[in-house]
Write an enzyme that holds these catalytic residues in place. Sequence first.
Site, PDB file in Angstrom:
ATOM      1  N   ARG A 272      -2.525  12.212  -2.143  1.00 22.88           N
ATOM      2  CA  ARG A 272      -2.747  12.449  -0.726  1.00 22.88           C
ATOM      3  C   ARG A 272      -1.891  12.813  -0.073  1.00 22.88           C
ATOM      4  O   ARG A 272      -1.825  12.547   1.355  1.00 22.88           O
ATOM      5  CB  ARG A 272      -1.860  10.723  -0.916  1.00 22.88           C
ATOM      6  CG  ARG A 272      -2.500   9.633  -1.599  1.00 22.88           C
ATOM      7  CD  ARG A 272      -1.982   7.619  -0.887  1.00 22.88           C
ATOM      8  NE  ARG A 272      -2.933   7.315  -1.670  1.00 22.88           N
ATOM      9  CZ  ARG A 272      -2.648   5.884  -2.001  1.00 22.88           C
ATOM     10  NH1 ARG A 272      -1.104   5.945  -1.290  1.00 22.88           N
ATOM     11  NH2 ARG A 272      -3.960   4.676  -2.189  1.00 22.88           N
TER      12      ARG A 272
ATOM     13  N   GLU B  54       8.852   7.525 -12.912  1.00 21.01           N
ATOM     14  CA  GLU B  54       9.417   6.167 -13.390  1.00 21.01           C
ATOM     15  C   GLU B  54       9.320   5.280 -14.001  1.00 21.01           C
ATOM     16  O   GLU B  54       9.923   5.077 -14.729  1.00 21.01           O
ATOM     17  CB  GLU B  54       9.610   5.432 -11.776  1.00 21.01           C
ATOM     18  CG  GLU B  54       9.942   5.626 -10.436  1.00 21.01           C
ATOM     19  CD  GLU B  54       9.227   7.082  -9.462  1.00 21.01           C
ATOM     20  OE1 GLU B  54       7.962   6.127  -9.407  1.00 21.01           O
ATOM     21  OE2 GLU B  54       9.141   7.908  -9.293  1.00 21.01           O
TER      22      GLU B  54
END
Length: 182
Positions: free
Chosen positions: A70, A107
């Site tokens: 992005r 994560e």
Amino acid sequence: MAAEEEDCRLKMIKSRIRDFPDFPKKGILFRDICPILKDPGALSAVTSLFEEHVRGQFQHVDFVVGLDARGFLFGPLLAQRLGVGFVLVRKKGKLPGATVSVAYDLEYGKAEAEIQEDAVSPGHKVILIDDLLATGGTLYAACALMHQRQVEVLSCLVVVELKDLNGADRLKPHPVYSLLQY
């Protein structure tokens, strides 16, 4: 008047962010920036706010460096406005030719980020850009890549910063500029 205009642009951008609870997994509130991309006014507001920040803070920038994927949406627009080149930081194995990479933790696992070996040179001054800052893993890896190449990271720019996850702390001493904070 300038502060009022900035406030109006930020409100417009914020109104284009969609929340998706429990995506991509239970307990996560996903902040979707896709509606910004559908709205030329909101996309222009994002680009203008980033441009104004960079021009106000830094006298010289060599490249805008966008993070996969992005950062590729906002980075080239900002680079064009600033009159500088755009460099890609990709996931491992996506760039042709000689590359340099760095491994980092996510994560949910591990990953590697890479740039083409000749993308930047020692002494260059760059701005890093991505859509969202959460824990800071990907931006941290991009900073590490730039340091490996002896490049100065002036700032990290993001549309959305998730403050509770403390990603900006992980990026210190590099300043983080976020348009929206949650």
